[in-house]
Structure formats: C-alpha cells, structure tokens
Design a protein around this motif. Sequence first.
Motif, short mmCIF file in Angstrom:
data_model
loop_
_atom_site.label_atom_id
_atom_site.label_comp_id
_atom_site.label_asym_id
_atom_site.label_seq_id
_atom_site.Cartn_x
_atom_site.Cartn_y
_atom_site.Cartn_z
N LEU A 2 0.82 -1.15 0.18
CA LEU A 2 0.04 -0.20 -0.18
C LEU A 2 0.75 1.21 -0.03
N ARG A 3 1.83 1.21 0.94
CA ARG A 3 2.67 2.24 0.98
C ARG A 3 3.59 2.67 -0.49
N LEU A 10 1.22 9.36 -5.17
CA LEU A 10 1.39 10.62 -4.48
C LEU A 10 2.75 10.43 -3.55
N PRO A 11 4.12 10.59 -4.14
CA PRO A 11 4.99 10.38 -3.15
C PRO A 11 5.14 10.83 -1.62
N PRO A 12 4.87 11.98 -1.46
CA PRO A 12 4.70 12.38 -0.09
C PRO A 12 3.83 11.69 0.93
N LEU A 13 2.71 11.36 0.33
CA LEU A 13 1.79 10.46 1.09
C LEU A 13 2.46 9.08 1.43
N GLY A 14 3.24 8.46 0.72
CA GLY A 14 3.76 7.38 0.84
C GLY A 14 5.03 7.34 1.80
N ILE A 60 10.85 4.05 1.76
CA ILE A 60 9.84 2.99 2.17
C ILE A 60 10.58 1.44 2.21
N LEU A 61 11.52 1.37 1.41
CA LEU A 61 12.12 0.04 1.15
C LEU A 61 13.40 -0.29 2.32
#
Length: 52
Positions: free
Chosen positions: A4-5, A12-16, A49-50
């Motif tokens: 999901l992220r 939307l990169p800032p949301l992730g 994220i990773l």
Amino acid sequence: MDILRLICAIFLPPLGVFLQVGLGRDFWINVLLTLLGYIPGIVHAVWIILSK
C-alpha cells in the motif's frame, strides 16, 4: 502494508513517505523533490519505504 505504501509512493510520493515516517525531515525532503520533479520524488519515496 508495504505494498500500500509503495502504491501511494508511485501516485503521491509525499503520502507514501508520510505513511512510513510521519512529518519528519524525510517527508519535507520528499515534498521538495516532488515539487522539483515527479520522478525524483518517487525514487526518494520508494527508497525511504524500502530502507526502513
């Protein structure tokens, strides 16, 4: 949850980044990168994220 992220990071990169680390330094760096160019924002978001 990482899937999901990653999907959020693509659209939307800032949301992730926000979902991963909150309103910290990495979030604001990602907002700046996204404003300068969409692709750098995506790359930074996926990297955050990773790596965490």
